[in-house]
Design a protein around this motif. Structure first.
Motif, PDB file in Angstrom:
ATOM      1  N   THR A 163       0.792  -1.234   0.000  1.00 18.98           N
ATOM      2  CA  THR A 163       0.000   0.000   0.000  1.00 18.98           C
ATOM      3  C   THR A 163       0.825   1.286   0.000  1.00 18.98           C
ATOM      4  OG1 THR A 163      -0.169  -0.188   2.395  1.00 18.98           O
ATOM      5  CG2 THR A 163      -1.999  -1.029   1.104  1.00 18.98           C
ATOM      6  N   GLU A 164       2.124   1.204   0.265  1.00 18.24           N
ATOM      7  CA  GLU A 164       2.917   2.436   0.301  1.00 18.24           C
ATOM      8  C   GLU A 164       3.986   2.381  -0.788  1.00 18.24           C
ATOM      9  OE1 GLU A 164       2.518   5.172   1.890  1.00 18.24           O
ATOM     10  OE2 GLU A 164       1.142   4.660   3.517  1.00 18.24           O
ATOM     11  N   GLY A 234      -4.166  -1.735  11.101  1.00 16.44           N
ATOM     12  CA  GLY A 234      -4.518  -0.403  10.642  1.00 16.44           C
ATOM     13  C   GLY A 234      -5.497  -0.440   9.500  1.00 16.44           C
ATOM     14  N   ALA A 235      -5.870   0.766   9.048  1.00 15.93           N
ATOM     15  CA  ALA A 235      -6.903   0.878   8.021  1.00 15.93           C
ATOM     16  C   ALA A 235      -6.468   0.199   6.732  1.00 15.93           C
ATOM     17  CB  ALA A 235      -7.219   2.348   7.762  1.00 15.93           C
ATOM     18  N   ALA A 239      -0.038   0.279   9.925  1.00 20.21           N
ATOM     19  CA  ALA A 239       0.254   0.340  11.355  1.00 20.21           C
ATOM     20  C   ALA A 239       1.663  -0.198  11.598  1.00 20.21           C
ATOM     21  CB  ALA A 239      -0.765  -0.479  12.143  1.00 20.21           C
ATOM     22  N   GLN A 396     -17.903  -6.484  18.352  1.00 22.32           N
ATOM     23  CA  GLN A 396     -17.861  -5.170  18.989  1.00 22.32           C
ATOM     24  C   GLN A 396     -18.725  -5.069  20.224  1.00 22.32           C
ATOM     25  OE1 GLN A 396     -18.361  -1.892  16.410  1.00 22.32           O
ATOM     26  NE2 GLN A 396     -17.166  -2.754  14.769  1.00 22.32           N
TER      27      GLN A 396
ATOM     28  N   GLY B 208     -17.311   2.764  11.182  1.00 22.37           N
ATOM     29  CA  GLY B 208     -16.779   1.540  10.582  1.00 22.37           C
ATOM     30  C   GLY B 208     -15.877   0.802  11.551  1.00 22.37           C
ATOM     31  N   PRO B 209     -15.431  -0.396  11.169  1.00 22.40           N
ATOM     32  CA  PRO B 209     -14.566  -1.179  12.056  1.00 22.40           C
ATOM     33  C   PRO B 209     -13.108  -0.711  12.030  1.00 22.40           C
ATOM     34  CG  PRO B 209     -14.974  -2.389  10.043  1.00 22.40           C
ATOM     35  CD  PRO B 209     -15.753  -1.113   9.932  1.00 22.40           C
ATOM     36  N   PRO B 211      -9.624   1.285  12.481  1.00 22.42           N
ATOM     37  CA  PRO B 211      -9.180   1.971  13.695  1.00 22.42           C
ATOM     38  C   PRO B 211      -9.693   3.407  13.750  1.00 22.42           C
ATOM     39  CG  PRO B 211      -7.364   0.747  12.723  1.00 22.42           C
ATOM     40  CD  PRO B 211      -8.507   0.663  11.755  1.00 22.42           C
ATOM     41  N   VAL B 227      -9.700  -0.174  18.082  1.00 19.25           N
ATOM     42  CA  VAL B 227      -9.437  -1.049  16.947  1.00 19.25           C
ATOM     43  C   VAL B 227     -10.536  -2.104  16.920  1.00 19.25           C
ATOM     44  CG1 VAL B 227      -7.820  -2.705  15.928  1.00 19.25           C
ATOM     45  CG2 VAL B 227      -6.948  -0.660  17.080  1.00 19.25           C
ATOM     46  N   ASP B 228     -11.211  -2.231  15.792  1.00 19.58           N
ATOM     47  CA  ASP B 228     -12.334  -3.163  15.680  1.00 19.58           C
ATOM     48  C   ASP B 228     -13.348  -2.915  16.801  1.00 19.58           C
ATOM     49  OD1 ASP B 228     -11.215  -4.404  13.472  1.00 19.58           O
ATOM     50  OD2 ASP B 228     -10.125  -5.852  14.674  1.00 19.58           O
ATOM     51  N   VAL B 322      -0.642   3.314  14.426  1.00 20.02           N
ATOM     52  CA  VAL B 322      -1.901   2.550  14.365  1.00 20.02           C
ATOM     53  C   VAL B 322      -2.657   2.661  13.044  1.00 20.02           C
ATOM     54  CG1 VAL B 322      -2.264   2.568  16.857  1.00 20.02           C
ATOM     55  CG2 VAL B 322      -3.276   4.361  15.473  1.00 20.02           C
ATOM     56  N   ASP B 323      -2.240   3.551  12.131  1.00 21.58           N
ATOM     57  CA  ASP B 323      -2.881   3.684  10.811  1.00 21.58           C
ATOM     58  C   ASP B 323      -4.403   3.754  10.925  1.00 21.58           C
ATOM     59  OD1 ASP B 323      -3.328   3.764   8.078  1.00 21.58           O
ATOM     60  OD2 ASP B 323      -2.955   1.632   7.758  1.00 21.58           O
ATOM     61  N   PRO B 324      -4.925   4.807  11.575  1.00 24.18           N
ATOM     62  CA  PRO B 324      -6.378   4.871  11.760  1.00 24.18           C
ATOM     63  C   PRO B 324      -7.107   5.180  10.459  1.00 24.18           C
ATOM     64  CG  PRO B 324      -5.352   6.880  12.566  1.00 24.18           C
ATOM     65  CD  PRO B 324      -4.237   5.970  12.154  1.00 24.18           C
ATOM     66  N   ALA B 325      -8.362   4.740  10.367  1.00 23.87           N
ATOM     67  CA  ALA B 325      -9.210   5.131   9.246  1.00 23.87           C
ATOM     68  C   ALA B 325      -9.702   6.558   9.460  1.00 23.87           C
ATOM     69  CB  ALA B 325     -10.390   4.174   9.128  1.00 23.87           C
ATOM     70  N   GLY B 355       0.469   7.058   1.502  1.00 28.18           N
ATOM     71  CA  GLY B 355      -0.762   6.261   1.565  1.00 28.18           C
ATOM     72  C   GLY B 355      -1.613   6.650   2.763  1.00 28.18           C
ATOM     73  N   VAL B 356      -0.973   6.875   3.894  1.00 27.80           N
ATOM     74  CA  VAL B 356      -1.685   7.280   5.109  1.00 27.80           C
ATOM     75  C   VAL B 356      -2.287   8.672   4.915  1.00 27.80           C
ATOM     76  CG1 VAL B 356      -1.418   7.812   7.565  1.00 27.80           C
ATOM     77  CG2 VAL B 356      -0.255   5.814   6.598  1.00 27.80           C
ATOM     78  N   ARG B 359      -5.459   8.419   2.807  1.00 34.26           N
ATOM     79  CA  ARG B 359      -6.599   7.659   3.319  1.00 34.26           C
ATOM     80  C   ARG B 359      -7.260   8.234   4.562  1.00 34.26           C
ATOM     81  NH1 ARG B 359      -3.000   3.282   2.986  1.00 34.26           N
ATOM     82  NH2 ARG B 359      -2.679   3.499   5.209  1.00 34.26           N
TER      83      ARG B 359
END
Lengths: 400, 400
Positions: A163-164, A234-235, A239, A396, B208-209, B211, B227-228, B322-325, B355-356, B359
């Motif tokens: 992805t990167e 991560g998304a 991460a 969840q 959404g699920p 992060p 996360v999730d 953590v690459d959150p959404a 990429g981060v 997104r």
């Protein structure tokens, strides 16, 4: 892909079956009572699962003696022990191991790759090496449960793609998972190498549920973060990309990502080699660096200390985000032992709040250079990581 | 504490009950078929659960019409709708809301506290306000399902105590949870405020699920990471303490944690107020800062931009871990809208991999100033967060 209704009896049954089979994965014969203890399942549940799995030919059941009493003994059916192939595709080489669920390695092999390889060349090399290691292990294609490939870059595991673009450009857009699946005819997982290292470490004896971070320090620096035994991906798989934390924007070294002062430019094994080569004004290979460190060469010691402290600071930043119970280090610098670990700890303690400094353990991986390959082997033998990911998001409401 | 054998039928049943009750928490009457759709449970499972919960008096079942057909309709028994109290204990005030599972607020109240309050004074004020808001909501002590208190500091939720002495010294070692439990006679949860904000946001429609990170920017800066749908609390509750990321060690501002250049010294609401007061050479209250920003005062705009960019860089560091959404911002600076969000986004995009940057969504909390209190109310109504934590650690083998 099998879909299982979340929260249903069949999902519970599948989870319990896996729990039971994994307790038997080392091939030992153990009693049903012991199985109940190891899995935490009720004895009646274990009885039912064992009966059904024996009917399916997965288990062999017999009479035996455990703790001085006649007991029903259970063992994995030998022909049903799973075989998998774990691989590592790096910047200049590819490795493969074939092994069993019990952790026995049947064959290992590796091949050099030209740095900056073309995508097709890499895919072909991976297929060729997977085939070679399978044949050397004496396995037919059908005997291989799955193949997992570790790559030193962020991966979206849902698609198996990178992805990167700046991290491992040669493979971006290459449908590695599909190519391998077609060539080998088996399920394939492509995953970040540090994530697979973390997976390997969460499965070792005595691993606690507290957050665990595995950090691979090589050409780059990547971390795998596991919380409650689950990988935090991560998304889209980025991460743990702590090699690109901007540790010191004032430094002039430009990182391959296009920014300055990234952790990997000052804390990686490659940064140690480059700094030492620069200071000594000669070409150095990795082996030369180790010799100089082992000999206590003052320049080598200082360069290693600076890199260790920089890494420790970066790990401190990571810890302010996830507060791990344990950070495990891997990669070639582990060979330097305390000469590296000491500076890493010093840098870390200064970068974090006092409570975190007091609590967090930093250790060297007990799995050594095999950490990622062992993780890939484990992943190759897993039921289906995508099902696991999807089941997760349905839980969840029972968790805070 | 109830202990449930992991992987057992009763654990599954409990999880399914919670899933079903939470689908009914808004008090609506809905059909069994719709319940099966909402929960993802099999119709037969829903039937069985509804029958048992109706027997226990939790649900009311009747006949009705759904989608033009006669259907079995289900509703939460009105007397069984849970009431909870969510509180926030800050550095200079305490807030309380009493409300229902359906999200209706029945009463709200707050009280000032002297800065640098004594521990006993804080505990007494919390007990007094919880009692006051309960009485104003017309609830007896027995009608309160639970109480949750948000505090702006790392908390070990297993013990309900604060773990980092430097962050909120007044409360360290104070058995707040026990004091409240004794005084109110109800279950009490003490939790970090940013974690509770993240909890509130994961429960909103459309979450959404991927992060999710909630960042509270006030006197300090703290992040809650989910996360999730699960909170990442860390080994002892220090996950998300990004206010103490050493954003710029060259700066001379000494942080309350004893180090220099921490993110909160350059990116918090308090740092904006202090920088502006310094530049204008006069005392400023929070309201004055907002007036100056709203009026477009050039010094205020510049100070806000600098603080926003610094925060954005810190959020970039967090995102490399953590690459959150999605990153959601809360606290008083949200009132400045795009004048703050723009610089935060600029700082962020420069600090992360491409990429981060592409997104990750950064937004302002749709719950505004109530984000933490709503989260505390949700936590006060939860079954038992400790059971949830323990169940979690037993699911390792079904997840990668």
């Amino acid at each position: 892909m099998t879909t299982t209704r979340p929260g249903s009896l069949s999902a519970l049954r599948l989870a319990n079956q896996r729990r039971l089979l994994s307790a038997l994965q080392d091939g030992r014969q153990i009693s049903q009572a012991e199985l109940a203890r190891l899995t935490g399942l009720a004895p009646a549940t274990v009885s039912g699962l064992v009966r059904d799995l024996a009917d399916e030919g997965e288990l062999v059941v017999g009479e035996g003696v455990a703790n001085g009493r006649r007991s029903r003994m259970v063992q994995r059916a030998p022909g049903r022990l799973r075989y998998g192939i774990g691989m590592y595709l790096g910047r200049a080489h590819v490795e493969a191991v074939a092994g069993t669920e019990a952790g026995d390695l049947l064959a290992e092999s590796s091949a050099e790759l030209a740095r900056g390889y073309a995508p097709d060349a890499a895919a072909e090399a991976v297929v060729a090496l997977a085939t070679e290691v399978r044949e050397r292990a004496g396995l037919t294609p059908d005997q291989v449960f799955g193949v997992a490939v570790a790559v030193p870059a962020p991966v979206d595991v849902r698609t198996g793609t990178l992805t990167e673009p700046v991290i491992l450009p040669a493979l971006v857009g290459v449908p590695l998972r599909e190519r391998l699946r077609e060539a080998l005819g088996r399920p394939v997982v492509v995953e970040n190498d540090a994530n697979l290292g973390a997976l390997a470490l969460t499965r070792r004896a005595g691993a606690g549920p507290g957050p665990l971070v595995y950090v691979k320090v090589a050409t780059g620096i990547g971390a795998g973060v596991a919380v409650d035994g689950r990988l935090v991906r991560g998304a889209a798989g980025s991460a743990g990309e702590i090699g690109h934390l901007p540790l010191d924007p004032g430094l002039t070294t430009v990182c391959r990502c296009g920014r300055r002062g990234c952790l990997e430019t000052v804390g990686s094994a490659e940064s140690v080699r480059a700094a030492l080569a620069g200071a000594l004004r000669r070409d150095l290979a990795t082996a030369d660096v180790h010799d100089l460190i082992a000999a206590g060469h003052p320049v080598a010691v200082r360069v290693l200390e600076d890199a260790g402290e920089a890494l420790g600071r970066g790990l401190g930043w990571l810890s302010m985000v996830v507060d791990p119970a344990e950070i495990v280090l891997g990669g070639p610098l582990t060979a330097a032992g305390d000469a590296w670990l000491g500076p890493v700890e010093r840098g870390f303690r200064r970068a974090v709040l006092p409570g975190v400094a007091r609590r967090t353990r930093i250790t060297l991986s007990p799995l050594g250079e095999s950490t990622e390959a062992v993780g890939a082997l484990i992943a190759s033998l897993m039921e289906n990581s995508h099902i696991a990911v999807e089941m997760r998001t349905d839980k969840q409401d029972v968790n805070a």
